[in-house]
Scaffold this motif. Structure first.
Motif, mmCIF file in Angstrom:
data_model
loop_
_atom_site.group_PDB
_atom_site.id
_atom_site.type_symbol
_atom_site.label_atom_id
_atom_site.label_comp_id
_atom_site.label_asym_id
_atom_site.label_seq_id
_atom_site.Cartn_x
_atom_site.Cartn_y
_atom_site.Cartn_z
ATOM 1 N N GLU A 70 -14.479 3.065 92.183
ATOM 2 C CA GLU A 70 -14.834 2.734 90.799
ATOM 3 C C GLU A 70 -15.142 1.256 90.573
ATOM 4 N N THR A 71 -14.707 0.404 91.467
ATOM 5 C CA THR A 71 -14.950 -1.033 91.294
ATOM 6 C C THR A 71 -15.767 -1.600 92.449
ATOM 7 N N ASP A 72 -15.185 -1.625 93.646
ATOM 8 C CA ASP A 72 -15.836 -2.263 94.794
ATOM 9 C C ASP A 72 -17.164 -1.601 95.155
ATOM 10 N N ILE A 73 -17.131 -0.295 95.337
ATOM 11 C CA ILE A 73 -18.334 0.402 95.797
ATOM 12 C C ILE A 73 -19.351 0.555 94.668
ATOM 13 N N LEU A 74 -18.890 0.827 93.457
ATOM 14 C CA LEU A 74 -19.821 0.907 92.323
ATOM 15 C C LEU A 74 -20.554 -0.416 92.143
ATOM 16 N N GLY A 75 -19.830 -1.521 92.213
ATOM 17 C CA GLY A 75 -20.475 -2.828 92.087
ATOM 18 C C GLY A 75 -21.502 -3.063 93.174
ATOM 19 N N ALA A 76 -21.175 -2.681 94.398
ATOM 20 C CA ALA A 76 -22.124 -2.842 95.508
ATOM 21 C C ALA A 76 -23.378 -2.014 95.283
ATOM 22 N N VAL A 77 -23.202 -0.777 94.847
ATOM 23 C CA VAL A 77 -24.348 0.106 94.586
ATOM 24 C C VAL A 77 -25.239 -0.477 93.496
ATOM 25 N N GLN A 78 -24.633 -0.959 92.423
ATOM 26 C CA GLN A 78 -25.400 -1.483 91.290
ATOM 27 C C GLN A 78 -26.210 -2.728 91.652
ATOM 28 N N LEU A 79 -25.697 -3.522 92.584
ATOM 29 C CA LEU A 79 -26.368 -4.774 92.945
ATOM 30 C C LEU A 79 -27.222 -4.661 94.194
ATOM 31 N N GLY A 80 -27.206 -3.504 94.845
ATOM 32 C CA GLY A 80 -27.997 -3.342 96.050
ATOM 33 C C GLY A 80 -27.368 -3.949 97.285
ATOM 34 N N TYR A 81 -26.040 -4.144 97.258
ATOM 35 C CA TYR A 81 -25.337 -4.640 98.430
ATOM 36 C C TYR A 81 -25.031 -3.475 99.378
ATOM 37 N N THR A 82 -24.798 -3.777 100.627
ATOM 38 C CA THR A 82 -24.264 -2.785 101.551
ATOM 39 C C THR A 82 -22.792 -2.571 101.209
ATOM 40 N N GLY A 83 -22.399 -1.323 101.024
ATOM 41 C CA GLY A 83 -21.025 -1.029 100.640
ATOM 42 C C GLY A 83 -20.265 -0.342 101.755
ATOM 43 N N ILE A 84 -19.091 -0.889 102.100
ATOM 44 C CA ILE A 84 -18.222 -0.283 103.107
ATOM 45 C C ILE A 84 -16.916 0.111 102.435
ATOM 46 N N LEU A 85 -16.618 1.391 102.442
ATOM 47 C CA LEU A 85 -15.351 1.877 101.898
ATOM 48 C C LEU A 85 -14.335 1.994 103.025
ATOM 49 N N VAL A 86 -13.178 1.357 102.840
ATOM 50 C CA VAL A 86 -12.079 1.535 103.785
ATOM 51 C C VAL A 86 -11.080 2.519 103.180
ATOM 52 N N LEU A 87 -10.501 3.346 104.031
ATOM 53 C CA LEU A 87 -9.569 4.383 103.578
ATOM 54 C C LEU A 87 -8.118 3.940 103.716
ATOM 55 N N SER A 88 -7.913 2.631 103.827
ATOM 56 C CA SER A 88 -6.570 2.076 103.989
ATOM 57 C C SER A 88 -5.899 1.769 102.654
ATOM 58 N N GLY A 89 -6.621 2.025 101.564
ATOM 59 C CA GLY A 89 -6.074 1.737 100.245
ATOM 60 C C GLY A 89 -5.920 2.978 99.389
ATOM 61 N N GLY A 90 -6.518 2.942 98.191
ATOM 62 C CA GLY A 90 -6.290 4.003 97.217
ATOM 63 C C GLY A 90 -7.236 5.179 97.278
ATOM 64 N N THR A 91 -8.286 5.124 98.097
ATOM 65 C CA THR A 91 -9.283 6.190 98.137
ATOM 66 C C THR A 91 -9.203 6.953 99.451
ATOM 67 N N GLN A 92 -9.239 8.261 99.353
ATOM 68 C CA GLN A 92 -9.282 9.121 100.532
ATOM 69 C C GLN A 92 -10.678 9.718 100.671
ATOM 70 N N GLU A 93 -11.023 10.160 101.869
ATOM 71 C CA GLU A 93 -12.374 10.663 102.118
ATOM 72 C C GLU A 93 -12.713 11.844 101.216
ATOM 73 N N MET A 94 -11.738 12.694 100.910
ATOM 74 C CA MET A 94 -11.990 13.851 100.053
ATOM 75 C C MET A 94 -12.339 13.443 98.623
ATOM 76 N N ASP A 95 -11.988 12.216 98.245
ATOM 77 C CA ASP A 95 -12.273 11.746 96.890
ATOM 78 C C ASP A 95 -13.752 11.450 96.673
ATOM 79 N N LEU A 96 -14.510 11.265 97.734
ATOM 80 C CA LEU A 96 -15.907 10.865 97.607
ATOM 81 C C LEU A 96 -16.738 11.885 96.831
ATOM 82 N N ARG A 97 -16.357 13.156 96.893
ATOM 83 C CA ARG A 97 -17.128 14.199 96.209
ATOM 84 C C ARG A 97 -17.058 14.075 94.687
ATOM 85 N N LYS A 98 -16.148 13.262 94.182
ATOM 86 C CA LYS A 98 -16.001 13.090 92.732
ATOM 87 C C LYS A 98 -17.059 12.151 92.156
ATOM 88 N N PHE A 99 -17.761 11.438 93.012
ATOM 89 C CA PHE A 99 -18.649 10.373 92.539
ATOM 90 C C PHE A 99 -20.114 10.700 92.807
#
Length: 265
Positions: free
Chosen positions: A208-237
């Motif tokens: 909701e913050t790191d990756i959304l910001g990257a998408v909006q600005l055209g940056y390359t976005g890397i999601l790490v699963l070491s924090g609050g997001t799990q791979e299964m959560d990706l389908r929500k977005f």
């Protein structure tokens, strides 16, 4: 083409008070190869030197110049909108220092802005004062809109967004936030590294913050699963990162070469 990294902290290089395995080695590789990078945080409580000192004690070879906060983005935004303005502030040292550094006076009456940041300084008294000021015409600014934030012991407490929502509900006015995922903080941090959009790589653990910001600005976005997001959560977005890895430890020399050679433009 030059490339550089914006890197979230909690959930990416540490979790609470615990260092994430491989994080120090990843930053060491960036330092050794002279790849520009900056830690990007929505926490407005501490100054860059405070944050850098904590990172140094965890083993990272960084300085205050490697840190950009939502407090800095907020102060820069206000300085462009209304130079030499005034603000009633509910927040801590990092926010107050950033505002003063941009020539902003912190006042207790008739401010141009009411600025809310992270921390434990919120009381019923200053909440009531902020509500009245906004009702009287002061514009409402939030360093970030995160409803909660992690504590050092791995718990959670109300974040800036939770406090701001109360003021919004009481006044009917919506706050503007320069913090993640606003383009303001992503653009300002990129400029600090002297990079273009296609040269910027964002590493974060929050969609909701790191990756959304990257998408909006055209940056390359890397999601790490070491924090609050799990791979299964990706389908929500309805948007997705360019890469998903377990942690920064997986960004080895081979992956670095791919990232540094990839032309996102």
């Amino acid at each position: 083409m030059n490339k550089g990294f914006l890197i979230d902290m909690d959930g990416v290089v540490y979790r609470g008070s615990e260092l994430i395995a491989g994080a120090v080695e990843f930053i060491d590789r960036l330092v050794e190869r002279k790849i520009p990078f900056m830690f990007l945080t929505n926490n407005s409580q501490r100054t860059p030197i405070d944050i850098a000192t904590r990172l140094q004690r965890l083993g990272f070879k960084v300085s205050a110049e490697h840190v950009y906060t939502s407090a800095m983005a907020t102060a820069s935004y206000l300085a462009h909108q209304n130079p030499q303005g005034t603000a009633y502030v509910i927040g801590e040292g990092g926010l107050l220092t950033a505002l003063n550094g941009e020539g902003y006076a912190v006042v207790d009456s008739n401010p141009d802005y009411v600025v809310i940041g992270e921390g434990r300084t919120m009381t019923l008294e200053n909440m009531e004062k902020a509500v009245q000021m906004v009702a009287d015409g002061a514009r409402l600014i939030a360093t970030n809109l995160d409803p909660s934030c992690p504590t050092q012991d791995g718990g959670v407490r109300p974040g800036c967004g939770a406090y701001v929502r109360t003021i919004e509900e009481a006044t009917g006015f919506k706050a503007f936030s320069p913090g993640k995922p606003s383009p303001v903080i992503f653009r300002e941090a990129r400029k600090q590294l002297d990079l273009r959009s296609g040269e910027t790589i964002m590493i974060g653990d929050t969609m909701e913050t790191d990756i959304l910001g990257a998408v909006q600005l055209g940056y390359t976005g890397i999601l790490v699963l070491s924090g609050g997001t799990q791979e299964m959560d990706l389908r929500k977005f309805a948007y997705k990162p360019d890469y998903v890895v377990q942690s920064v430890a997986n960004i080895d020399d081979k992956m670095l070469e791919v990232l540094l050679s990839d032309d996102k433009d």
